[in-house]
Motif scaffolding. Structure first.
Motif, short mmCIF file in Angstrom:
data_model
loop_
_atom_site.label_atom_id
_atom_site.label_comp_id
_atom_site.label_asym_id
_atom_site.label_seq_id
_atom_site.Cartn_x
_atom_site.Cartn_y
_atom_site.Cartn_z
N GLY A 131 6.78 7.18 3.29
CA GLY A 131 6.95 7.97 2.08
C GLY A 131 7.40 9.39 2.37
N GLY A 132 7.93 10.01 1.32
CA GLY A 132 8.37 11.40 1.42
C GLY A 132 9.48 11.64 0.42
N ILE A 149 0.87 -1.18 0.00
CA ILE A 149 0.00 0.00 0.00
C ILE A 149 0.90 1.22 0.00
CG2 ILE A 149 -1.85 1.25 1.16
CD1 ILE A 149 -2.53 -1.34 2.64
N GLY A 150 0.83 1.99 -1.08
CA GLY A 150 1.73 3.13 -1.16
C GLY A 150 1.00 4.42 -1.48
N LEU A 151 0.49 5.14 -0.58
CA LEU A 151 0.59 4.94 0.85
C LEU A 151 -0.66 5.45 1.54
CD1 LEU A 151 1.21 8.11 1.52
CD2 LEU A 151 3.56 7.47 1.13
N LEU A 152 -0.80 5.13 2.83
CA LEU A 152 -1.92 5.63 3.63
C LEU A 152 -1.55 6.99 4.22
CD1 LEU A 152 -2.69 2.34 5.57
CD2 LEU A 152 -3.90 3.21 3.56
N PRO A 153 -2.37 8.03 4.00
CA PRO A 153 -2.05 9.36 4.54
C PRO A 153 -2.33 9.45 6.04
CG PRO A 153 -4.11 9.44 3.30
CD PRO A 153 -3.59 8.04 3.16
N ALA A 154 -1.30 9.69 6.81
CA ALA A 154 -1.44 9.73 8.26
C ALA A 154 -2.47 10.75 8.74
CB ALA A 154 -0.08 9.99 8.90
N PRO A 155 -2.56 11.95 8.15
CA PRO A 155 -3.53 12.92 8.69
C PRO A 155 -4.98 12.48 8.55
CG PRO A 155 -1.90 14.02 7.29
CD PRO A 155 -1.74 12.56 7.08
N LEU A 204 3.65 14.89 12.99
CA LEU A 204 2.59 13.89 12.94
C LEU A 204 3.15 12.54 12.53
CD1 LEU A 204 -0.25 12.73 12.89
CD2 LEU A 204 -0.56 13.76 10.63
N LEU A 205 3.94 12.48 11.45
CA LEU A 205 4.42 11.19 10.98
C LEU A 205 5.37 10.55 11.98
CD1 LEU A 205 4.12 9.23 8.65
CD2 LEU A 205 6.10 10.31 7.56
N GLU A 206 6.15 11.36 12.68
CA GLU A 206 7.03 10.83 13.73
C GLU A 206 6.21 10.11 14.80
OE1 GLU A 206 10.94 10.55 15.68
OE2 GLU A 206 10.50 11.57 13.80
N HIS A 258 2.82 11.45 4.55
CA HIS A 258 2.18 12.72 4.91
C HIS A 258 0.85 12.92 4.20
CE1 HIS A 258 5.97 13.78 6.73
NE2 HIS A 258 6.61 13.77 5.58
N GLY A 259 0.68 12.32 3.02
CA GLY A 259 -0.47 12.63 2.19
C GLY A 259 -0.23 13.92 1.41
N VAL A 260 -0.96 14.08 0.34
CA VAL A 260 -0.90 15.32 -0.44
C VAL A 260 -1.58 16.42 0.36
CG1 VAL A 260 -1.59 16.45 -2.58
CG2 VAL A 260 -0.88 14.04 -2.61
N GLN A 261 -0.83 17.47 0.66
CA GLN A 261 -1.32 18.47 1.61
C GLN A 261 -2.59 19.18 1.14
OE1 GLN A 261 0.06 18.71 4.85
NE2 GLN A 261 0.74 16.81 3.91
N SER A 262 -2.72 19.42 -0.16
CA SER A 262 -3.95 20.07 -0.64
C SER A 262 -5.15 19.17 -0.41
CB SER A 262 -3.82 20.42 -2.11
OG SER A 262 -3.57 19.26 -2.90
#
Length: 284
Positions: A157-158, A60-66, A113-115, A94-98
């Protein structure tokens, strides 16, 4: 080097079955599914792909943590890990911020958050009972009733310098972005090695690929959707020798797994899978 396919959500969910079965039949090493807002669910796609196949690992690339509570993510990954032992690869970022903003989930510090998220998720999947009061992640005496053993690999990811370093430090591997040039991939791999003090570390990259008589035209139409211009070297078009040579250069840079990203106008997904399995993979 491992060779796989990325099932991108530019294709409808109902085509995933044929692609998952075809990827396994073609002898590919892995299949990757995405969770893109507001297109397809990574967990649902992975569950279906795993159920339709027998041996191929599914990432799974990837699940957005927020967007996802860490306890829920742990429950879902643990369930898949136990249902399909050794075949799930988890990915978080992180997910796409927009998109996170559209969903009302954007945070002021994605790195913080990701930490917190990756640390808590790894502990939960490892069977720990977790209590934590962080800036974003809060858990009070939480433990999974059915922790997977062993837990699935956790890829992070990042693409920015700090994100690459964080993922190399916290994850079982780094997930890079799509439509990166060879020079950008090499720089990212260098950053990962530096963060790991030279220790080997899995690096997965998604590469836009097309073959056939109109391959170059198709990748030239595809790359602008990913913020790149035709001719920048952010995709590969050509026969098996050309594609395999590009992948070997990525391997020399430090990539351990290439996930082929079809163009959205790919006319023959089954044919692309056969091409990758029968013609490209033997050359790697």
């Amino acid at each position: 080097m491992r060779l796989g396919l990325t099932y991108v959500p530019t294709f409808p969910p109902e085509r995933l079955r044929e692609v998952a079965i075809g990827a396994e039949a073609a002898g590919l090493d892995e299949l990757w599914v995405w969770e893109d807002c507001f297109e397809q669910s990574g967990i649902a796609s992975a569950a279906a792909a795993l159920a339709w196949t027998s041996t191929i690992p599914v990432g799974i690339g990837l699940l957005p943590a927020p967007l996802r509570n860490v306890a829920l993510t742990a429950m879902e990954l643990a369930t898949l890990g136990r249902l399909f032992p050794g075949r799930l690869v988890a990915g978080v970022g992180h997910g796409v911020q927009s998109w996170m903003g559209q969903a009302g989930a954007r945070v002021a510090s994605p790195l913080t958050l990701l930490e917190e998220y990756a640390t808590a998720l790894r502990r939960l999947l490892g069977g720990d009972r977790v209590t934590v009061q962080g800036r974003y992640v809060t858990l009070d005496d939480v433990a999974l009733g059915w922790a997977p053993s062993p837990p699935p690999p956790l890829m992070l990811g990042g693409v920015g310098p700090r994100s690459l370093t964080q993922a190399a430090r916290l994850g079982d591997g780094n997930l890079l972005g799509t439509a990166m040039t060879e020079e950008e991939v090499r720089a990212a791999c260098d950053a990962v090695r530096a963060a790991r003090d030279g220790d080997p570390h899995p690096v997965v990259v998604s590469v836009i690929v097309a073959t056939g008589p109109d391959a170059q035209e198709r990748v030239d139409r595809e790359v602008p959707h990913w913020g790149r211009a035709p001719g920048e070297g952010a995709a590969v078009a050509g026969d098996a020798a050309t594609v395999a040579a590009a992948f070997r250069r990525l391997g020399d840079a430090g990539v351990t797994s290439v996930a082929v990203h079809p163009t959205r106008d790919e006319p023959d997904l089954a044919g692309l899978l056969r091409f990758l399995g029968r013609e490209v993979r033997p050359l790697l």
